[in-house]
Scaffold this active site. Structure first.
Site, PDB file in Angstrom:
ATOM      1  N   ARG A  71       6.668  36.505  27.284  1.00 30.65           N
ATOM      2  CA  ARG A  71       6.414  37.265  26.058  1.00 30.65           C
ATOM      3  C   ARG A  71       6.589  38.740  26.367  1.00 30.65           C
ATOM      4  NH1 ARG A  71       1.324  35.647  22.402  1.00 30.65           N
ATOM      5  NH2 ARG A  71       2.348  33.634  22.705  1.00 30.65           N
ATOM      6  N   SER A 174       4.200  34.458  18.484  1.00 30.00           N
ATOM      7  CA  SER A 174       2.955  34.153  17.808  1.00 30.00           C
ATOM      8  C   SER A 174       2.489  35.320  16.940  1.00 30.00           C
ATOM      9  CB  SER A 174       1.894  33.756  18.840  1.00 30.00           C
ATOM     10  OG  SER A 174       0.734  33.268  18.227  1.00 30.00           O
ATOM     11  N   ASP A 331      -1.558  32.434  11.616  1.00 28.87           N
ATOM     12  CA  ASP A 331      -0.775  33.489  12.247  1.00 28.87           C
ATOM     13  C   ASP A 331       0.708  33.181  12.040  1.00 28.87           C
ATOM     14  OD1 ASP A 331      -0.691  31.306  13.933  1.00 28.87           O
ATOM     15  OD2 ASP A 331      -0.796  32.482  15.773  1.00 28.87           O
ATOM     16  N   ASP A 333       3.252  32.025  13.634  1.00 28.96           N
ATOM     17  CA  ASP A 333       3.875  30.767  14.048  1.00 28.96           C
ATOM     18  C   ASP A 333       3.006  29.560  13.710  1.00 28.96           C
ATOM     19  OD1 ASP A 333       1.948  31.322  16.003  1.00 28.96           O
ATOM     20  OD2 ASP A 333       3.057  30.255  17.556  1.00 28.96           O
ATOM     21  N   ASP A 335       0.116  28.339  14.534  1.00 37.20           N
ATOM     22  CA  ASP A 335      -0.663  27.515  15.452  1.00 37.20           C
ATOM     23  C   ASP A 335      -2.137  27.905  15.456  1.00 37.20           C
ATOM     24  OD1 ASP A 335      -0.427  29.895  16.859  1.00 37.20           O
ATOM     25  OD2 ASP A 335       0.166  28.968  18.757  1.00 37.20           O
ATOM     26  N   ARG A 336      -2.492  28.974  14.773  1.00 40.34           N
ATOM     27  CA  ARG A 336      -3.888  29.389  14.659  1.00 40.34           C
ATOM     28  C   ARG A 336      -4.330  29.355  13.203  1.00 40.34           C
ATOM     29  NH1 ARG A 336      -5.199  34.044  19.051  1.00 40.34           N
ATOM     30  NH2 ARG A 336      -3.650  33.481  20.614  1.00 40.34           N
ATOM     31  N   THR A 409      -9.233  29.422  30.330  1.00 39.93           N
ATOM     32  CA  THR A 409      -8.813  29.972  29.049  1.00 39.93           C
ATOM     33  C   THR A 409      -7.373  29.589  28.738  1.00 39.93           C
ATOM     34  OG1 THR A 409     -10.252  31.850  29.457  1.00 39.93           O
ATOM     35  CG2 THR A 409      -8.632  32.082  27.705  1.00 39.93           C
ATOM     36  N   GLU A 433     -10.476  26.980  21.160  1.00 40.40           N
ATOM     37  CA  GLU A 433     -10.729  28.235  21.859  1.00 40.40           C
ATOM     38  C   GLU A 433     -11.163  29.269  20.832  1.00 40.40           C
ATOM     39  OE1 GLU A 433      -7.189  29.453  23.828  1.00 40.40           O
ATOM     40  OE2 GLU A 433      -6.062  29.811  22.004  1.00 40.40           O
ATOM     41  N   LYS A 447      -2.907  23.981  20.163  1.00 39.45           N
ATOM     42  CA  LYS A 447      -3.545  24.416  18.924  1.00 39.45           C
ATOM     43  C   LYS A 447      -2.571  24.224  17.766  1.00 39.45           C
ATOM     44  CE  LYS A 447      -2.670  29.266  20.194  1.00 39.45           C
ATOM     45  NZ  LYS A 447      -2.242  28.992  21.582  1.00 39.45           N
TER      46      LYS A 447
END
Length: 627
Positions: A71, A174, A331, A333, A335-336, A409, A433, A447
């Site tokens: 990233r 993301s 978000d 993409d 996934d959250r 994490t 998380e 996620k």
């Protein structure tokens, strides 16, 4: 800079002369390899202008695999996301996959997906990067399932598992700022890569830097027999799979609950609409200004719903107009998932990631019990959370009889642990998380903000039949299992040496000479006594007999956890994708202790003590979390 009279001739030959041999070699190699006219010209312009510092930013380092991939900002150079680094990365990935799978790679293949990010100055963007990745892989005879359109990140690990592929690649950054992009890798088990695969891929990249003969040839994809489009098949099977988690279809059909959804200029709109349809839920109202993908993210400063109310302003306005009491936000993409609620006459409440973890964990277990009446079945049930997340699932597990485990994490750890448990015929119901990431179905070992949105919609509809709000239900969960009050935030710091000095000071507390052999962690913080220390950078854990940490350690990241005598826990860590020092704190109370005000004040005092005592020496180098 050494150009003068022969400067133009040297430029035409692609030669750099900065006085830094290593930098010159990196720039010259780049100009030999790069066929993207825009990025090549950007580099040549920097050389002509003598912009040595800018060249060092672009070429002084190479991106390293962090959170299951890469990233960085889009632009020219080895430190950035661009056509050439995508080709080099994919060549490394392909070479490593060939080592690991042999001929099976050509039989099983790889899936590649992408979001809507783009960067016109460098001609880069997620779709372009995905096509280049596909060109590299097919040039080696590897079948590629390349999505024909933008897709949520969770669709890639789903496709890996659904089709039995060797690996998956998702091109996305993301929730990062618009200039960034990323390259996330999934293994054959459907989870993000973990060691040793990241090191193996990194090493393979270094030995495959020169583009292969056909790596740039995206034109070959038009009629390539190795290329397939999984878009329709994945959509069909994904929604069919998550329907198994719909338990109140009759209630959903009749529900009058009004919900607003925003995709924050990302990919989530159409997929969340389809998920609600799969659950027979009333379609959520879409925030028109943020509904369609836009890589400029024009209505938000940060495209991250975890930042709270600032990202949700337009959602609140639409909810007020339509009389909606719930806001869901993905978000970019998807996934959250973030959730906000405004009960009648109250103010908007944006739930924290830990609070949503409590709600969704309670709901998923409740739904599981509906179809699993045999008491002994609970012994095979597991829930997971990262070590910096709330321990509310542990409290629920202790009372209800299922298993709870914490991991390092990041969902790469939870996804891989979930796969291990599933392979042992265990049931993994839920993982989360605190950074608003939720795995509500083991069909996606990562996620997934799409399935989580639909499951949250059903939970809300069911609670409405009981005249119960999400806030009220959260209080009921805490009343039954014990209040878990958390407070998390971060500081921004761009100086890695300052960050290193902060954590080294904590490891040599009170030792002015900073002797590397004289480890001495703090024993108190502003009057709060510290009873235990766990350092997952060095592998130290004071609670273990041999003082060695049980969880895996990593010297490439900083992470220290302090346990206090009042039951408080505080973890300080660096981010793998952003210039942040994050801190996470939680105070847990036994069931029946409902004096939330007293608990909150005690936690606030603890956080103030941590900031004052641990961060004070470097405060001039820190920027606070934006409001």
């Amino acid at each position: 800079f050494g150009f003068e009279n022969n400067g133009r001739e040297r430029m035409e030959n692609g030669l750099s002369s900065t006085g830094d041999v290593q930098l010159d070699n990196a720039v010259n190699q780049w100009l030999r390899f790069d066929k993207n006219l825009l990025t090549a010209e950007l580099v040549r312009s920097l050389v002509t202008e003598g912009a040595v510092e800018e060249l060092r930013k672009c070429f002084g380092s190479r991106m390293e695999f962090g959170t299951a991939g890469l990233r960085a900002a889009m632009g020219p150079g080895t430190a950035c996301m661009n056509d050439l680094t995508i080709i080099q990365t994919t060549q490394g990935l392909c070479s490593y996959l060939e080592q690991c799978f042999g001929d099976a790679l050509k039989a099983r293949g790889v899936v590649v997906g992408y979001d809507a990010r783009s960067h016109p100055p460098s001609g880069g963007g997620s779709k372009r990067f995905a096509q280049l990745a596909a060109a590299v892989l097919t040039s080696r005879g590897v079948p590629v399932h390349l999505f024909s359109d933008i897709t949520p990140t969770p669709f890639v690990p789903f496709t890996v598992s659904h089709l039995g592929l060797c690996a998956g690649v998702m091109v996305t950054a993301s929730h990062n700022p618009k200039q960034d992009n990323g390259y996330k890798v999934y293994w054959e088990n459907g989870a993000q890569i973990v060691p040793p695969h990241d090191q193996g891929i990194s090493a393979a990249i270094q030995t495959n830097l020169e583009p292969w003969p056909d790596s740039w040839n995206t034109d070959c994809l038009t009629h390539c027999p190795l290329l397939k489009d999984p878009y329709l098949d994945t959509n069909t099977h994904y929604y069919r799979t998550i329907q198994q988690h719909c338990h109140y279809r009759d209630i959903n059909k009749k529900s009058e609950v009004k919900i607003v959804h925003t995709s924050v200029h990302g990919v989530g709109h159409r997929f969340v609409q389809s998920a609600f349809e799969a659950f027979d839920l009333r379609p959520p109202y879409a925030v028109e200004e943020q509904k369609d993908p836009d890589p400029e993210f024009p209505t938000v400063k940060y495209p991250n719903p975890e930042e709270g109310k600032g990202v949700l302003t337009l959602s609140f306005a639409l909810a007020e107009r339509e009389g909606a009491s719930i806001v869901l936000a993905n978000d970019p993409d998807a996934d959250r998932l973030a959730i906000a609620e405004k009960p009648s006459g109250d103010q908007w409440r944006v739930f924290s990631g830990n609070e949503l973890g409590a709600l969704l964990g309670w709901w998923v277990f409740r739904c599981w019990k509906l179809t699993n009446a045999e008491p002994s079945a609970v012994k095979s049930v597991y829930m997971l959370a990262s070590t910096v997340s709330s321990k509310i699932l542990r409290a629920i597990a202790l009372k209800e009889g299922f298993h709870f485990e914490e991991t390092l994490t990041g969902f790469k750890w939870m996804g891989n642990r979930a796969r291990e448990l599933l392979d042992q015929n265990k049931t993994v119901l839920f993982a989360f998380e605190e950074a608003i990431g939720y795995m509500c179905s083991s069909a996606v070992l990562d996620k997934d903000g799409v399935s989580a949105a639909a499951i949250a919609g059903e939970m809300t509809s069911y609670l409405a039949t009981k005249n119960t709000t999400l806030s009220q239900q959260l209080s009921a969960v805490y009343e039954e299992y014990g209040y878990h009050i958390s407070k998390n935030s971060y500081f921004i710091c761009h100086d890695q040496e300052v960050i290193r000095s902060l954590f080294q000071r904590l490891r040599h507390y009170g030792n002015e000479d900073n002797d590397q052999d004289a480890v001495s962690y703090p024993s108190e913080c502003g009057g709060f006594a510290i009873t235990a220390v766990r350092d997952l950078t060095t592998g130290y854990d004071s609670t273990q007999r041999d003082q060695k940490a049980v969880l895996p350690t990593s010297t490439s990241s900083q992470m220290i956890t302090f346990t206090f005598s009042n039951g408080g826990v505080a973890t300080m860590r660096t981010s793998g994708t952003e210039p942040k020092i994050k801190y996470y704190t939680e105070l847990c109370a036994a069931p029946g202790n409902s004096d939330v005000g007293v608990l909150q004040k005690e936690l606030d005092d603890l956080v103030s003590a941590i900031v004052e005592n641990f961060f004070q020496p470097i405060k001039n180098n820190l920027l606070p979390k934006p409001e």
